[in-house]
Design a protein around this motif. Sequence first.
Motif, short mmCIF file in Angstrom:
data_model
loop_
_atom_site.label_atom_id
_atom_site.label_comp_id
_atom_site.label_asym_id
_atom_site.label_seq_id
_atom_site.Cartn_x
_atom_site.Cartn_y
_atom_site.Cartn_z
N ARG A 114 0.84 -1.20 0.00
CA ARG A 114 0.00 0.00 0.00
C ARG A 114 0.88 1.26 0.00
NH1 ARG A 114 -3.09 -3.49 3.39
NH2 ARG A 114 -5.17 -3.84 2.48
N ALA A 115 1.98 1.26 0.76
CA ALA A 115 2.87 2.43 0.81
C ALA A 115 3.50 2.69 -0.54
CB ALA A 115 3.95 2.22 1.88
N PHE A 116 3.88 1.59 -1.24
CA PHE A 116 4.48 1.76 -2.57
C PHE A 116 3.48 2.33 -3.53
CE2 PHE A 116 5.09 0.05 -6.83
CZ PHE A 116 6.34 0.51 -7.12
N ALA A 117 2.25 1.87 -3.49
CA ALA A 117 1.23 2.37 -4.42
C ALA A 117 0.97 3.85 -4.19
CB ALA A 117 -0.06 1.56 -4.26
N THR A 118 0.90 4.25 -2.93
CA THR A 118 0.66 5.67 -2.63
C THR A 118 1.80 6.54 -3.14
OG1 THR A 118 -0.60 5.01 -0.68
CG2 THR A 118 0.19 7.28 -0.77
N ALA A 119 3.01 6.08 -2.91
CA ALA A 119 4.19 6.86 -3.34
C ALA A 119 4.25 6.93 -4.85
CB ALA A 119 5.45 6.20 -2.78
N PHE A 120 3.92 5.83 -5.55
CA PHE A 120 4.00 5.83 -7.01
C PHE A 120 2.95 6.75 -7.61
CE2 PHE A 120 2.79 4.28 -11.19
CZ PHE A 120 4.02 4.15 -11.81
N LEU A 121 1.73 6.67 -7.12
CA LEU A 121 0.67 7.50 -7.67
C LEU A 121 0.91 8.99 -7.44
CD1 LEU A 121 -2.46 5.36 -6.65
CD2 LEU A 121 -1.47 5.59 -8.94
N SER A 122 1.61 9.31 -6.38
CA SER A 122 1.87 10.72 -6.10
C SER A 122 3.04 11.27 -6.88
CB SER A 122 2.12 10.91 -4.60
OG SER A 122 3.28 10.17 -4.19
N SER A 123 3.90 10.41 -7.34
CA SER A 123 5.11 10.88 -8.03
C SER A 123 5.09 10.63 -9.52
CB SER A 123 6.36 10.20 -7.42
OG SER A 123 6.30 8.81 -7.58
N GLU A 124 4.33 9.63 -10.01
CA GLU A 124 4.36 9.28 -11.43
C GLU A 124 2.99 9.56 -12.04
OE1 GLU A 124 6.91 8.39 -13.13
OE2 GLU A 124 8.29 8.20 -11.43
N PRO A 125 2.95 10.40 -13.09
CA PRO A 125 1.66 10.72 -13.72
C PRO A 125 1.15 9.62 -14.66
CG PRO A 125 3.41 11.92 -14.80
CD PRO A 125 4.07 11.20 -13.66
N ARG A 126 2.03 8.75 -15.20
CA ARG A 126 1.59 7.72 -16.17
C ARG A 126 2.01 6.33 -15.73
NH1 ARG A 126 -0.48 9.09 -20.81
NH2 ARG A 126 0.03 7.03 -21.67
N LEU A 127 1.18 5.37 -16.17
CA LEU A 127 1.49 3.95 -15.97
C LEU A 127 0.94 3.21 -17.19
CD1 LEU A 127 2.62 1.63 -14.29
CD2 LEU A 127 0.41 1.50 -13.11
N ASP A 128 1.82 2.83 -18.09
CA ASP A 128 1.40 2.19 -19.33
C ASP A 128 1.42 0.65 -19.25
OD1 ASP A 128 1.05 4.56 -21.02
OD2 ASP A 128 3.20 4.83 -20.62
N ILE A 129 2.30 0.10 -18.47
CA ILE A 129 2.40 -1.37 -18.36
C ILE A 129 2.81 -1.74 -16.96
CG2 ILE A 129 4.77 -1.33 -19.27
CD1 ILE A 129 4.11 -4.13 -20.49
N LEU A 130 2.13 -2.77 -16.42
CA LEU A 130 2.44 -3.27 -15.09
C LEU A 130 2.79 -4.75 -15.22
CD1 LEU A 130 2.58 -3.04 -11.98
CD2 LEU A 130 0.10 -3.51 -11.95
N ILE A 131 4.03 -5.11 -14.91
CA ILE A 131 4.51 -6.50 -15.05
C ILE A 131 4.78 -7.04 -13.66
CG2 ILE A 131 6.26 -8.02 -15.99
CD1 ILE A 131 6.75 -5.97 -18.19
N HIS A 132 4.10 -8.12 -13.31
CA HIS A 132 4.32 -8.81 -12.03
C HIS A 132 5.30 -9.95 -12.29
CE1 HIS A 132 1.18 -6.59 -9.99
NE2 HIS A 132 0.32 -6.88 -10.97
N ASN A 133 6.58 -9.69 -12.11
CA ASN A 133 7.60 -10.67 -12.40
C ASN A 133 8.24 -11.24 -11.14
OD1 ASN A 133 9.27 -12.19 -14.14
ND2 ASN A 133 10.93 -10.71 -13.84
N ALA A 134 8.06 -10.58 -10.00
CA ALA A 134 8.71 -11.03 -8.77
C ALA A 134 8.02 -12.28 -8.26
CB ALA A 134 8.66 -9.92 -7.72
N GLY A 135 8.79 -13.20 -7.66
CA GLY A 135 8.22 -14.42 -7.09
C GLY A 135 9.28 -15.22 -6.37
N ILE A 136 8.84 -16.11 -5.53
CA ILE A 136 9.75 -16.97 -4.78
C ILE A 136 9.26 -18.40 -4.90
CG2 ILE A 136 10.39 -15.14 -3.16
CD1 ILE A 136 8.43 -16.39 -1.17
N SER A 137 10.18 -19.37 -4.62
CA SER A 137 9.81 -20.80 -4.63
C SER A 137 9.97 -21.44 -3.26
CB SER A 137 10.66 -21.56 -5.66
OG SER A 137 12.03 -21.44 -5.34
N SER A 138 10.68 -20.75 -2.31
CA SER A 138 10.79 -21.26 -0.95
C SER A 138 9.62 -20.74 -0.14
CB SER A 138 12.12 -20.85 -0.33
OG SER A 138 12.19 -19.43 -0.26
N CYS A 139 9.46 -21.28 1.07
CA CYS A 139 8.25 -20.98 1.81
C CYS A 139 8.59 -20.50 3.20
CB CYS A 139 7.36 -22.21 1.88
SG CYS A 139 5.66 -21.81 2.29
#
Length: 548
Positions: A12-37
Amino acid sequence: MALDLASLASVRAFATAFLSSEPRLDILIHNAGISSCGRTREPFNLLLRVNHISPFLLTHLLLPRLKTCAPSRVVVVSSAAHRRGHLDFTRLDCPVVGWQQELRAYADSKLANVLFARELATHLEGTGVTCYAAHPGGCCGSDYKQYVFGGWAWAWWCISDTQRISLEIMTLQPRCEDVETAEGVALTVTGVAQVKIMTEKELLAVACEQFLGKNVQDIKNVVLQTLEGHLRSILGTLTVEQIYQDRDQFAKLVREVAAPDVGRMGIEILSFTIKDVYDKVDYLSSLGKTQTAVVQRDADIGVAEAERDAGIREAECKREMLDVKFVADTKIADSKRAFELQKSAFSEEVNIKTAEAQLAYELQGAREQQKIRQEEIEIEIVQRKKQIAVETQEILRTDKELIATVRRPAEAEAHRIQQIAEGEKVKQVLLAQAEAEKIRKIGEAEASVIEAMGKAEAERMKLKAEAYQKYGDSAKMALVLEALPQIAAKIAAPLTKVDEIVILSGDNNKVTSEVNRLLAELPASVHALTGVDLSKIPLIKKATGAQV
């Protein structure tokens, strides 16, 4: 800007900071992930949180900006491991222990990525924002494809993608109904085709590109529609006679025309045959009738010509036969005449010899007959002697037979009768003795009974006499009184059958009054003496009633 996908607060903190600082968002790629638990302070396990929950939350927080900047897109990096995933919503908060459960949790998270991407794409349809789920491929990022048939190959779990396609022969039954031929006749044609996927590497690759992921029935439907389309087009270019009379050529033509199109799909036509051809207007049957009539006409002509040639040949043969027969008859007549002449000469000689032989035979026969008669006389003499001897023996035999069959049986019968008579006499004697003994026994028994009864009666009379002597007149009176009821009953018996008694008397006669008085006093007296109630007698009752 820092982002920790293991923490929803960080998202939530990242989303707030991004929306306040960046006027455009053309592509959102969810590439992060883990395999351990592991686990976090929030619900759900760490693997599911990082791979799905946090990207899901971040996408919804940034979605208004994506819509504002449309056209834009969302890319969710998933994995082929999603095929082995199975979401169990009752176990999403359960701990994950061991490498096997980690692999299962990883596959579940990737399945959640795919489902999320599909649903989001549906939800955002028409907004200008598109959503995709992507499989990154192998570790090396290669798009190399390996085709294996009739053997085996290595495949890395969760990394390599394997799919299967059937190489078995598929049987198709194309059917075209009411297709007009070149002459405008509507025909219905059915056929049978055997097809299969070709195994050459290039063609197999084409087939896999076309049909991989489809079942056998889907492949059959595609090939069947192709064959039926070519079958219809070829039917429109041929006549009924060409189709019906030469089915093999027709099937070959269909196979040659359809093979290139089917081959471009990686399919090979192994065989194609026409099963049946028919129509609804009896055109084929009429065509058959015409051909049948032509064949029948040719056959009749052939039969007539054969019969004509046979007649001519038969006449020639008969003429030749008559010529040969005439020559033969002439020779036969000559031979017969010479034979008869020779036969006459032979007959004359034979008759002479026969006459001589006959005379000699008769003479010799007479001699032989005389000898035979002498022998017959001698035989008769011998037979007579033997007959006399036989008759003598017969007389002796008859005499013995009479003795055996008449005299001896008569003697035996007389002896039997005598024995029977003696037995009967003994029987009668014994019966008479038994009857006499029976009568004696019966007499003795009856005498015993009479004796016993006499003694009993004498004893009774003795006792009565003693009683009479002891009681005197009283006993006699009792005896009389004892007998009076019986006497009265005997006297009154005739009166019971009398309905009424009429007494006639004069005016001064006292008989009537006396009788009435006696009748009135008699029942009471008799009842007092004997106990018999005479008043019950109808006649007495009637008389006394009248008196009263």
